[in-house]
Design an enzyme around this catalytic site. Structure first.
Site, PDB file in Angstrom:
ATOM      1  CB  ALA A   1     -10.574   1.914   7.194  1.00 24.34           C
ATOM      2  CB  CYS A   2      -6.375   2.517   3.910  1.00 22.27           C
ATOM      3  SG  CYS A   2      -7.271   1.074   3.415  1.00 22.27           S
ATOM      4  CB  SER A   3      -2.910   5.824   6.131  1.00 24.06           C
ATOM      5  OG  SER A   3      -2.004   4.752   6.000  1.00 24.06           O
TER       6      SER A   3
ATOM      7  N   GLY B   1      -1.347   2.256   3.835  1.00 17.62           N
ATOM      8  CA  GLY B   1      -1.350   1.443   5.059  1.00 17.62           C
ATOM      9  C   GLY B   1      -2.749   0.914   5.225  1.00 17.62           C
TER      10      GLY B   1
END
Ligand code: SF4
Ligand code: SF4
Lengths: 382, 498
Positions: A15-17, A191
């Site tokens: 999962a991420c930004s 990120g």
């Protein structure tokens, strides 16, 4: 496990930004604000991967493909990888300049590989002579990445570059001194929060081929299906991440098949049949044909992605919008982000902010911005 | 000659029996009779096929049919079946015939594969709240869409199904008119297709059902003319069938009623014999010619399916068939059903469909021609989970035959070849046939497809997938359990926990 089965899918889950900023006027700016925006989404990553793509950063070499390579392993492995990769590059390209990618030793990052960049132009021979440049470059990149141990080309476009590694994005940004050394008109960033702890610099986003890069938040449950389709068409999915298949799908559809982004979005995240069945005949036929032909490229599962190419940035979510994506504008600036807060941080007042609908691409180009240009495409095709 | 075979079943009748003689009427094999002098029902268990018709229809629930407890001395090498087959052959001197798919305990790979589900990193999807799409397209797909001519994209003919389950070939002749009609009605109501098998299409059904029919061209070429080929959505060339690969067909004259005869275009009461091979297909280029001829006759508007039995080198055969121009490849596994087949063939020839799907899909992908045809897998699909697993292994859709018959009432008694089906399914006897109510049977079929579709949606939703097409070839969603390395390799899946 048998060798044959070891090669079976072992998809990473993360999962991420994601974040993107672009000047529609083509003004170039440093990565400083992008790094700050990413830092504000620190909690969306876990320090196991951060990266940036920047466009317009190598104007002096704009004619040449800019390859960023990483050589991994211990010092000997790195040297050996570099030797093998360079031998291959020199055989297939004219290298006009090469150097180590500058980095700051003040920033502490974990096990940095040897990072090198090459500016080069194709030097084709034999049966490759008739290949278009881009196709030639793609084949050579795929070769290096799948056949040369410990060498990995992670950026291969013109006048742009990817910078990525293991760490929080703000650390990676400062490690590569993106706030000081580079000015680009378009930046995307990522990120990462992988759920396995294998910390490999190549596993960070962005992923790209040529000047197309993808940063992605999500997990693609159709990975197995997408992957066999792309592999059948000559791509080699060596990285075991679903983002890689997204990057290859975009390359296939936009570069090799010359389809416009609005159509590509309808392939990756098509409307539901219920919606399609209610459309007028022309649209219905087009979308039905797209779903029929390109069903294996439907990206199923939750995702939000930012695709960047020279002069353009595209935001897209899955068709039922299971991952966040916010779009904002201010003057000539155009932003796409996982969170509105990160945009507000660097641009407190905004002209407009919205969340695009699931499966509707938001496209920003140097000369303008539009949303859901499908109507337009249909008219164009007529 | 007196039969020396022990009865397979015992018929027991409780005190409840009030001698209404319903069982006598129901049993097509004459196992129940009424003794007037004693005012008593008499059962002859030697005649019982175990079809359970009398048990279901006894108004008092007084009848129970059980496997007979009698036995030959147990012997690991000489099972009861081996002993009885020998006795029967010694009595008849002929090939043993049987109906239904093989009942041998070949490993059922479906039961050795487990499905995936989303947890935390990926949300599962609730099919009751979110769209969940089972629609899929069968046929050859171009590599790309050319935008400039997007109005011409309809050039490749295709079938669109609303659920990835089609009824496999069951001919009028092998099955009754009522059963045939029920399949046609259910297919049209459920947005899928039925298959006429090689028995032709009754002319009065042509216009009503042509949009949902797949017509078959088999080696007997019964009932085939340009009109027949054109009153369908697709044409299937049948090369082989899982229950009897390499073997032709034989519909005995007793089943060739006037209407069956007219539909098949043969004289009434004559045996309808399908040769083992097509006598105009002795090699792959001959198949190519037949495919072209069919396309020519149907104006290139209908996809051509080629159906083969899953045999040892199925992947090479599949590749040849795709290259010969088939739009859809139908593969029938070793457990595929039949109206009549030599028992020895049914139980010893072919390979399981699960392994065939996987190796064919892989071969076509390796050759880069996977999208030039779709794969319909059949032969042993028993439930919605089997459908999901078949698709994850690489099939586009499945054919069901036996499951559809069971939905209509079949109890797998394996007496289809006798033409005395007590459920009115596999018979041309007007009295027996009347037992199958078309409305009721078609409703059961529609219900079955709808139930399976709901279950498939639940499984997809659990995996976080909302379109069936994103499951195709997605072996990532499967794990093997209790399988050997080589089996995992052939299936192209990892073991559970790997
Ligand atoms: S054959 Fe069927 S109907 Fe006849 S006795 Fe046996 S179970 Fe009953
Ligand atoms: S179709 Fe009829 S005869 Fe055949 S197995 Fe089923 S019940 Fe028995």
């Amino acid at each position: 496990m048998s060798v044959r089965r070891q090669k079976l899918y072992s998809k990473e889950i993360c999962a991420c930004s994601i974040f993107g900023a672009m000047s529609r006027a083509g003004e170039r700016f440093t990565g400083e604000r992008v790094i700050r925006a990413m830092a504000s989404m620190h909690h969306r990553g876990n320090g196991l991967g951060g990266g940036f793509a920047a466009y317009g950063i190598y104007p002096e070499f704009r004619e040449y493909y800019a390859f960023h390579l990483m050589f991994t392993g211990d010092a000997r492995a790195q040297r050996e990888a570099k030797r093998a990769a360079e031998e291959f590059l020199l055989r297939n390209f004219d290298v006009v300049h090469d150097e180590e990618i500058p980095h700051s030793d003040d920033v502490h990052v974990r096990d940095p590989p040897l990072l090198w960049r090459y500016f080069l132009s194709p030097s084709k021979h034999g049966e490759d002579i008739d290949l278009p440049d881009d196709e030639y470059v793609v084949r050579k990149v795929i070769h290096v990445n799948s056949a040369i141990d410990n060498a990995y080309i992670f950026s291969s476009g013109k006048n742009m570059g990817c910078f990525k590694g293991v760490g929080y994005p703000e650390e990676i940004g400062r490690y590569f001194m993106l706030d000081r050394l580079y000015r680009g008109y378009l930046w995307t960033a990522h990120g990462r929060f992988p759920t396995n702890s294998q910390a490999w610099w190549g596993g960070a986003h962005p992923f790209g081929l040529l000047d197309t890069t993808v940063v992605h938040n999500g997990e693609i449950s159709s990975y197995g299906t997408n992957r066999w389709y792309l592999e059948m068409l000559g791509y080699k999915c060596t990285l075991h991440t679903d983002t890689e298949v997204l990057a290859y799908a975009v390359d296939l559809l936009m570069r090799r098949q010359d389809l416009p982004m609005e159509i590509v979005a309808k392939i990756l995240a098509p409307p539901t049949w219920e919606t399609i069945d209610r459309m007028d005949v022309r649209k219905r036929e087009l979308l039905t044909a797209l779903r029929r032909i390109y069903a294996p490229l439907l990206m199923n599962g939750p995702f939000a992605v930012i695709v960047a190419q020279s002069g353009r940035m595209i935001g897209l979510t899955d068709r039922i919008r299971l991952r966040p994506l916010t779009v904002a504008t201010r003057g000539d600036m155009f932003y796409i982000s996982s969170e509105e807060a990160s945009v507000r941080l660097i641009s407190p007042s905004l002209d407009s902010v919205w969340s695009p609908r699931g499966g509707e691409p938001v496209v920003c180009e140097i000369d303008g911005m539009f949303e859901g240009r499908l109507e337009h495409e249909i008219a164009g095709a007529a | 000659m007196r039969s020396l075979v022990l009865p397979e079943f015992t018929i027991s009748r409780s005190e409840e029996c009030d001698r209404c003689r319903a069982c006598e009427h129901q049993c097509p094999f004459g196992a129940h009779t009424y003794d007037v002098s004693k005012d008593k029902m008499i059962s002859d268990s030697y005649r019982c096929a175990g079809c359970q018709r009398c048990a279901v229809f006894c108004p008092k629930g007084a009848i129970e049919i059980r496997p007979a407890p009698s036995f030959y001395r147990p012997n690991a090498s000489w099972s009861r079946e081996r002993i009885e087959d020998i006795k029967r052959q010694a009595e008849s001197g002929g090939v043993l015939l049987t109906g239904c798919g093989s009942d041998k305990p070949f490993r059922i790979y479906w039961d050795h594969m487990l499905l995936n589900a989303s947890q935390v990193t990926n949300p599962s999807i609730d099919p009751l709240r979110e769209p969940m799409e089972l629609r899929t397209f069968l046929g050859s797909k171009p590599d790309r869409l050319s935008l400039r001519s997007d109005t011409d994209t309809a050039t490749d003919p295709f079938l669109m199904v609303e659920t990835p389950v089609l009824f496999s070939a069951m001919s009028y002749g092998a099955i009754s008119y009522n059963a045939f009609q029920a399949l046609a009605i259910a297919a049209s109501r459920s947005g899928t297709f039925f298959n006429t098998g090689e028995g032709g299409m009754p002319s009065e059904m042509k216009s009503q059902f042509k949009k949902h029919a797949i017509v078959q061209v088999a080696s007997g070429r019964f009932g085939i003319d340009a009109e027949y080929l054109n009153c369908a959505a697709a044409v299937e060339i049948k090369i082989g069938q899982g229950a009897k690969p390499g073997i032709g067909g034989h519909l005995p004259g007793e089943k060739v009623s006037q209407h069956v005869a007219a539909t098949r275009m043969i004289p009434e009461g004559t045996d309808a014999i399908s040769p083992a091979p097509h006598h105009d297909i002795y090699s792959i280029e001959d198949l190519e010619m037949l495919i072209s001829a069919i396309k020519e006759v149907t104006n290139y508007e209908k996809p051509v399916i080629v159906k083969v039995a899953a045999v040892h080198n199925i992947s090479a055969i599949a590749s040849g068939i795709v290259r010969a121009g088939a739009d859809i490849l139908a593969i029938d596994g070793v457990r595929g059903g039949t109206g009549a087949a030599p028992k020895v063939i049914r139980d010893n020839v072919g390979i399981p469909i699960e392994l065939a799907i996987s190796s064919v899909d892989r071969r076509l992908r390796d050759e880069g021609i996977r999208e030039r045809c779709s794969i319909i897998a059949g032969g042993g699909i028993r439930c919605s989970a089997d459908v999901v697993k078949a698709i994850a292994l690489g099939a586009d859709a499945v054919y069901i035959g036996t499951a559809a018959l069971i939905a209509m009432g079949c109890t797998l008694c394996q007496r289809c070849h006798t033409g005395r089906c007590s459920w009115g399914i596999c018979t041309q006897d007007p009295g027996l046939m009347r037992r199958l109510n078309v409305d009721d049977a078609s409703r059961r079929l529609v219900n079955l497809l709808s139930a399976w579709s709901h279950e498939i949606k639940e499984m997809l939703g659990g995996m976080g997938i909302n379109a069936i097409e994103s499951l195709r070839g997605n072996r990532d969603q499967l794990r093997g359990i209790g399988l050997h390395e080589w089996e995992l390799d052939v299936l192209g899946i990892k073991g559970a926990g790997e």
